[in-house]
Scaffold this active site. Sequence first.
Site, PDB file in Angstrom:
ATOM      1  N   SER A 272       0.831  -1.206   0.000  1.00 32.49           N
ATOM      2  CA  SER A 272       0.000   0.000   0.000  1.00 32.49           C
ATOM      3  C   SER A 272       0.864   1.253   0.000  1.00 32.49           C
ATOM      4  O   SER A 272       0.513   2.265  -0.607  1.00 32.49           O
ATOM      5  CB  SER A 272      -0.967   0.004   1.186  1.00 32.49           C
ATOM      6  OG  SER A 272      -0.268  -0.125   2.410  1.00 32.49           O
ATOM      7  N   GLU A 273       2.029   1.213   0.704  1.00 29.25           N
ATOM      8  CA  GLU A 273       2.979   2.327   0.651  1.00 29.25           C
ATOM      9  C   GLU A 273       4.409   1.842   0.747  1.00 29.25           C
ATOM     10  O   GLU A 273       4.707   0.837   1.397  1.00 29.25           O
ATOM     11  CB  GLU A 273       2.728   3.344   1.780  1.00 29.25           C
ATOM     12  CG  GLU A 273       1.588   4.312   1.525  1.00 29.25           C
ATOM     13  CD  GLU A 273       0.308   3.908   2.222  1.00 29.25           C
ATOM     14  OE1 GLU A 273      -0.727   4.526   1.960  1.00 29.25           O
ATOM     15  OE2 GLU A 273       0.347   2.948   3.013  1.00 29.25           O
ATOM     16  N   THR A 274       5.273   2.598   0.086  1.00 27.82           N
ATOM     17  CA  THR A 274       6.729   2.448   0.169  1.00 27.82           C
ATOM     18  C   THR A 274       7.297   3.827   0.464  1.00 27.82           C
ATOM     19  O   THR A 274       6.871   4.815  -0.135  1.00 27.82           O
ATOM     20  CB  THR A 274       7.298   1.927  -1.162  1.00 27.82           C
ATOM     21  OG1 THR A 274       6.748   0.634  -1.437  1.00 27.82           O
ATOM     22  CG2 THR A 274       8.811   1.835  -1.118  1.00 27.82           C
TER      23      THR A 274
END
Length: 279
Positions: A44-46
Amino acid sequence: MLPFRQVDVFSATPWLGNPLAVVHDADDVSDEEMARFARWTNLSETTFLCAPTDDRADYRVRIWTTGGELPFAGHPTIGSAHAWLEAGGVPRGDVVVQECGAGLVDVRRSPGLGFAAPALRRSGPVEADLRSRVLTALGVDEPAVRNMAWIDNGPGWIGVDLGSADAVVDVVPDVAAFTDLKVTVLGRWDAGRAADLGADIEVRAFYADGRDFGEDPVTGSANAGLAQWLIGTGALPPSYTSRQGSVIGREGRVRIVSEGDEVWVHGDAVTRILGEVDL
């Protein structure tokens, strides 16, 4: 090669939180490389940790989804602060000061990592036509909704209070109807179930970008917005614990504490993968 961590956020139990990929020393990584790696991780996020450009900040973070960059997000804030501290970062003051697209965010270390919820960029009632779209996307009727409002602190969330936690668990989203919506729903557990679960409310968060649809495992920004909205109206107490991810095989816990004009969002963060990455 750059130092890399993958952090499990909002759970102390392995593999039940929300994973975050963190790349350290990323000042020379281009936007194109950041976007490509974020798509590849498929999380979902990096995030990418860089030197701050504001003298008041301890570090700067770039937050990327598979579809682009975000000004702020909750689990990347806690996970990035954890990774920065674990790698030897030493804050200048009592709190860690994170610089991101939304500005400066304070992250305190006790009791456990927690960030001060940034001010909502948009709040208040949801327009009638958009409200109708949200109801269709959630597959719920108007009488089932206790309240609905904008709670946008960066990602663009709309909050929906369904009253009971069972109603939240029972939501079956209409994927095709979501298109570009980002909607988070919550409901309350009764006292007995709350004691068993160690959580007072149930939260789910759904997002779409016109191409992809997903349910987020555990969402700091959504929990922050819900708390700012509903503690402010008296619909939630000043402190509580929310559970998120149970419907999709996770068991995240988000601890909310309201202190004066600030809402703090706390959660566990544990490094599960440590190594290097060649971008």
